[in-house]
Design a protein around this motif. Structure first.
Motif, PDB file in Angstrom:
ATOM      1  N   GLY A  70       0.808  -1.215   0.000  1.00  0.00           N
ATOM      2  CA  GLY A  70       0.000   0.000   0.000  1.00  0.00           C
ATOM      3  C   GLY A  70       0.838   1.260   0.000  1.00  0.00           C
ATOM      4  N   ARG A  71       1.964   1.230   0.717  1.00  0.00           N
ATOM      5  CA  ARG A  71       2.854   2.403   0.721  1.00  0.00           C
ATOM      6  C   ARG A  71       3.474   2.638  -0.650  1.00  0.00           C
ATOM      7  N   THR A  72       3.808   1.562  -1.359  1.00  0.00           N
ATOM      8  CA  THR A  72       4.372   1.763  -2.697  1.00  0.00           C
ATOM      9  C   THR A  72       3.351   2.369  -3.640  1.00  0.00           C
ATOM     10  N   TRP A  73       2.063   1.974  -3.498  1.00  0.00           N
ATOM     11  CA  TRP A  73       1.034   2.608  -4.333  1.00  0.00           C
ATOM     12  C   TRP A  73       1.015   4.113  -4.076  1.00  0.00           C
ATOM     13  N   ALA A  74       1.049   4.503  -2.797  1.00  0.00           N
ATOM     14  CA  ALA A  74       1.031   5.923  -2.451  1.00  0.00           C
ATOM     15  C   ALA A  74       2.259   6.649  -2.976  1.00  0.00           C
ATOM     16  N   ASN A  75       3.358   5.912  -3.189  1.00  0.00           N
ATOM     17  CA  ASN A  75       4.607   6.506  -3.668  1.00  0.00           C
ATOM     18  C   ASN A  75       4.749   6.443  -5.186  1.00  0.00           C
ATOM     19  N   GLY A  76       3.660   6.117  -5.902  1.00  0.00           N
ATOM     20  CA  GLY A  76       3.674   6.203  -7.359  1.00  0.00           C
ATOM     21  C   GLY A  76       3.876   4.903  -8.102  1.00  0.00           C
ATOM     22  N   TRP A  77       4.116   3.804  -7.395  1.00  0.00           N
ATOM     23  CA  TRP A  77       4.352   2.527  -8.054  1.00  0.00           C
ATOM     24  C   TRP A  77       3.040   1.844  -8.415  1.00  0.00           C
ATOM     25  N   ARG A  78       3.114   0.926  -9.378  1.00  0.00           N
ATOM     26  CA  ARG A  78       1.955   0.174  -9.834  1.00  0.00           C
ATOM     27  C   ARG A  78       2.297  -1.314  -9.845  1.00  0.00           C
ATOM     28  N   PRO A  79       1.289  -2.196  -9.958  1.00  0.00           N
ATOM     29  CA  PRO A  79       1.563  -3.632  -9.855  1.00  0.00           C
ATOM     30  C   PRO A  79       2.672  -4.135 -10.782  1.00  0.00           C
ATOM     31  N   ALA A  80       2.617  -3.769 -12.054  1.00  0.00           N
ATOM     32  CA  ALA A  80       3.643  -4.249 -12.987  1.00  0.00           C
ATOM     33  C   ALA A  80       5.021  -3.728 -12.602  1.00  0.00           C
ATOM     34  N   ASP A  81       5.086  -2.529 -12.028  1.00  0.00           N
ATOM     35  CA  ASP A  81       6.372  -1.970 -11.608  1.00  0.00           C
ATOM     36  C   ASP A  81       6.988  -2.798 -10.491  1.00  0.00           C
ATOM     37  N   LEU A  82       6.175  -3.150  -9.490  1.00  0.00           N
ATOM     38  CA  LEU A  82       6.693  -3.937  -8.368  1.00  0.00           C
ATOM     39  C   LEU A  82       7.192  -5.292  -8.843  1.00  0.00           C
ATOM     40  N   VAL A  83       6.446  -5.924  -9.718  1.00  0.00           N
ATOM     41  CA  VAL A  83       6.857  -7.232 -10.228  1.00  0.00           C
ATOM     42  C   VAL A  83       8.120  -7.102 -11.071  1.00  0.00           C
ATOM     43  N   ARG A  84       8.216  -6.044 -11.867  1.00  0.00           N
ATOM     44  CA  ARG A  84       9.394  -5.846 -12.705  1.00  0.00           C
ATOM     45  C   ARG A  84      10.657  -5.669 -11.857  1.00  0.00           C
ATOM     46  N   VAL A  85      10.560  -4.921 -10.789  1.00  0.00           N
ATOM     47  CA  VAL A  85      11.709  -4.724  -9.903  1.00  0.00           C
ATOM     48  C   VAL A  85      12.158  -6.055  -9.315  1.00  0.00           C
ATOM     49  N   VAL A  86      11.208  -6.876  -8.909  1.00  0.00           N
ATOM     50  CA  VAL A  86      11.536  -8.186  -8.343  1.00  0.00           C
ATOM     51  C   VAL A  86      12.167  -9.087  -9.400  1.00  0.00           C
ATOM     52  N   VAL A  99       3.553 -11.531  -6.585  1.00  0.00           N
ATOM     53  CA  VAL A  99       2.217 -11.574  -7.180  1.00  0.00           C
ATOM     54  C   VAL A  99       1.171 -11.892  -6.115  1.00  0.00           C
ATOM     55  N   ASP A 100       1.482 -12.832  -5.239  1.00  0.00           N
ATOM     56  CA  ASP A 100       0.531 -13.191  -4.179  1.00  0.00           C
ATOM     57  C   ASP A 100       0.271 -12.032  -3.230  1.00  0.00           C
ATOM     58  N   LEU A 101       1.312 -11.333  -2.840  1.00  0.00           N
ATOM     59  CA  LEU A 101       1.146 -10.257  -1.866  1.00  0.00           C
ATOM     60  C   LEU A 101       0.454  -9.043  -2.489  1.00  0.00           C
ATOM     61  N   ILE A 102       0.630  -8.842  -3.784  1.00  0.00           N
ATOM     62  CA  ILE A 102      -0.159  -7.822  -4.479  1.00  0.00           C
ATOM     63  C   ILE A 102      -1.628  -8.221  -4.474  1.00  0.00           C
ATOM     64  N   ALA A 103      -1.894  -9.517  -4.673  1.00  0.00           N
ATOM     65  CA  ALA A 103      -3.273 -10.004  -4.603  1.00  0.00           C
ATOM     66  C   ALA A 103      -3.853  -9.810  -3.215  1.00  0.00           C
ATOM     67  N   ALA A 104      -3.054 -10.077  -2.199  1.00  0.00           N
ATOM     68  CA  ALA A 104      -3.531  -9.915  -0.816  1.00  0.00           C
ATOM     69  C   ALA A 104      -3.903  -8.468  -0.539  1.00  0.00           C
ATOM     70  N   GLU A 105      -3.050  -7.533  -0.949  1.00  0.00           N
ATOM     71  CA  GLU A 105      -3.352  -6.120  -0.730  1.00  0.00           C
ATOM     72  C   GLU A 105      -4.566  -5.688  -1.534  1.00  0.00           C
ATOM     73  N   GLY A 106      -4.765  -6.322  -2.700  1.00  0.00           N
ATOM     74  CA  GLY A 106      -5.874  -5.943  -3.566  1.00  0.00           C
ATOM     75  C   GLY A 106      -7.240  -6.226  -2.985  1.00  0.00           C
TER      76      GLY A 106
END
Length: 435
Positions: A70-86, A99-106
């Protein structure tokens, strides 16, 4: 009280375990690079020490991760961005966890609170809350991936460290829960997609799959013609309603190898369609700024041309120096740079002809046939106004920009790349005003 699958709302766990997890995670996040391994070992050992406490650790880690995402969303990141960094820095286990933890937050956000491109990214990532409860998540994940508790705890901590170090970046749309900037409109091949865009998508898919270069060239050219006409139609529809049609942005991943030439190709396609590109090399993505209809087309066309360029590059084969040493990398780098440069030239030339035809009233129907209409004197001022709006938006989003040069070191690769771009046969394209 644990959270069942898909349930929203607060999570109540064991306070002592919550504190233990928080301390373990922050110990890893705060560890210096040269002290990371000992910190990981110590924190993972603490979390994985007790089989009896493992469900409570699972519940606490999922809750902590939801807050982190949730903090990364507030800081401008999006789902594909987080996965790309990983994907760029970690392994497949951490990628599955991401992917799972993005689903959990969703679970916190109804679909109606997400903009259309956010929803598209979730679909492409195939996010799903597949586990029964958050208390059982780690145990079920471990079975799926054949991991012991220590290995899994280490992977989760590595993931949370990477996300915990992400800086604030320029947002390209509303975060979950915020009102969409414009009415939602799907861009995937689903009910509700504009027919012109569906037609473009189908043509490009055929261009990528055919074994015959001439057929691919014709299909790509026709797709670009339709794309440009769609953009012009959107610009005319927006005349008199500037507040309802303002520049937007999206991010497109551009990864190694040959990330520089790939970015050049993306910039060539974007420039020909009134969009601008800003490259964030550190994170492996480009931000594209433009109007919605143009952004959709740029993403489709760039993806298709990259597939075609890569295929042509591999068909050109590998190269060696006279002494037998490989020069394949320099050849392919030069090939893609030349390909992008030639595509830019041809799209720019097509832009002038297309603008002239549109101003004279020539209109391309969805089926690819042309019709003559009464010339619309609003067109050229409308296109110019959109260019200016895009430039202003780029200046507001990115006040400090620098240019990037890409080196060409192989003359044979340059010549082969230009030849391949010529074979892309874009002379029938209807480009658009260059940003």
């Amino acid at each position: 009280m644990s959270k069942r699958k898909g349930e929203r709302g607060p999570v109540m766990g064991d306070p002592a375990t919550d504190q233990l997890v928080e301390q373990a995670v922050y110990q890893v996040i705060g560890a210096p690079a040269d002290g990371l391994d000992p910190a990981l070992d110590a924190s993972a050992s603490i979390l994985a020490a007790s089989a009896e406490r493992w469900p409570a650790v699972s519940l606490a880690l999922v809750a902590f991760a939801e807050q982190s995402v949730g903090r990364t969303w507030a800081n401008g990141w999006r789902p594909a961005d987080l996965v790309r960094v990983v994907r760029r820095g970690l392994g497949p286990v951490q990628l599955a966890l991401a992917v799972d933890l993005i689903a959990a937050e969703g679970r916190r956000h109804p679909a109606a609170t997400l903009d259309r491109r956010w929803q598209e990214q979730l679909r492409e990532l195939a996010v799903e809350v597949w586990w029964r409860t958050d208390e059982e998540y780690l145990a079920e994940f471990a079975v799926r991936h054949r991991l012991d508790r220590f290995a899994l705890a280490t992977a989760v901590l590595e993931l949370l460290r990477v996300w915990g170090h992400l800086p604030t970046i320029t947002p390209v749309g509303p975060a979950p829960g915020a009102a969409p900037l414009r009415p939602s409109r799907p861009t995937g091949p689903v009910t509700g997609e504009p027919r012109m865009l569906s037609r473009i998508r189908a043509l490009l898919a055929k261009a990528e799959s055919t074994e015959y270069p001439e057929e691919a060239e014709a299909l790509t050219a026709k797709a670009q013609q339709l794309m440009a006409q769609h953009s012009i139609d959107e610009a005319l529809l927006a005349v008199g309603h500037p507040a309802k049609d303002t520049p937007a942005a999206l991010r497109i991943g551009v990864d190694n190898p040959y990330e520089g030439p790939k970015t050049m190709l993306l910039d060539a396609v974007a420039a020909a369609n009134r969009c601008r590109v800003v490259w964030a090399k550190e994170f492996g993505f480009c931000t594209i700024v433009g109007f919605d209809a143009d952004l959709d087309g740029v993403e489709l066309l760039y993806t298709s041309l990259l597939v075609q360029a890569t295929s042509a590059m591999h068909r050109a084969g590998s190269r060696q120096h006279l002494d037998g040493a490989s020069r394949t990398k320099s050849f392919r780098q030069s090939f893609l740079v030349a390909y992008a440069a030639r595509i830019r030239e041809r799209l720019t030339a097509a832009t002038e002809q297309t603008t002239k035809d549109a101003a004279a009233g020539k209109h391309l129907r969805e089926d690819g046939t042309a019709e003559q209409l009464v010339p619309d004197e609003r067109l050229l001022p409308a296109l110019a106004a959109r260019e200016e709006a895009v430039d202003r938006t780029v200046g507001q989003m990115f006040p400090k920009l620098t240019a990037q040069r890409v080196r060409v070191s192989d003359g044979e690769g340059w010549a082969a790349g230009r030849a391949a771009a010529d074979r892309a046969d874009l002379h029938g394209r209807a480009g658009a005003i260059r940003a």
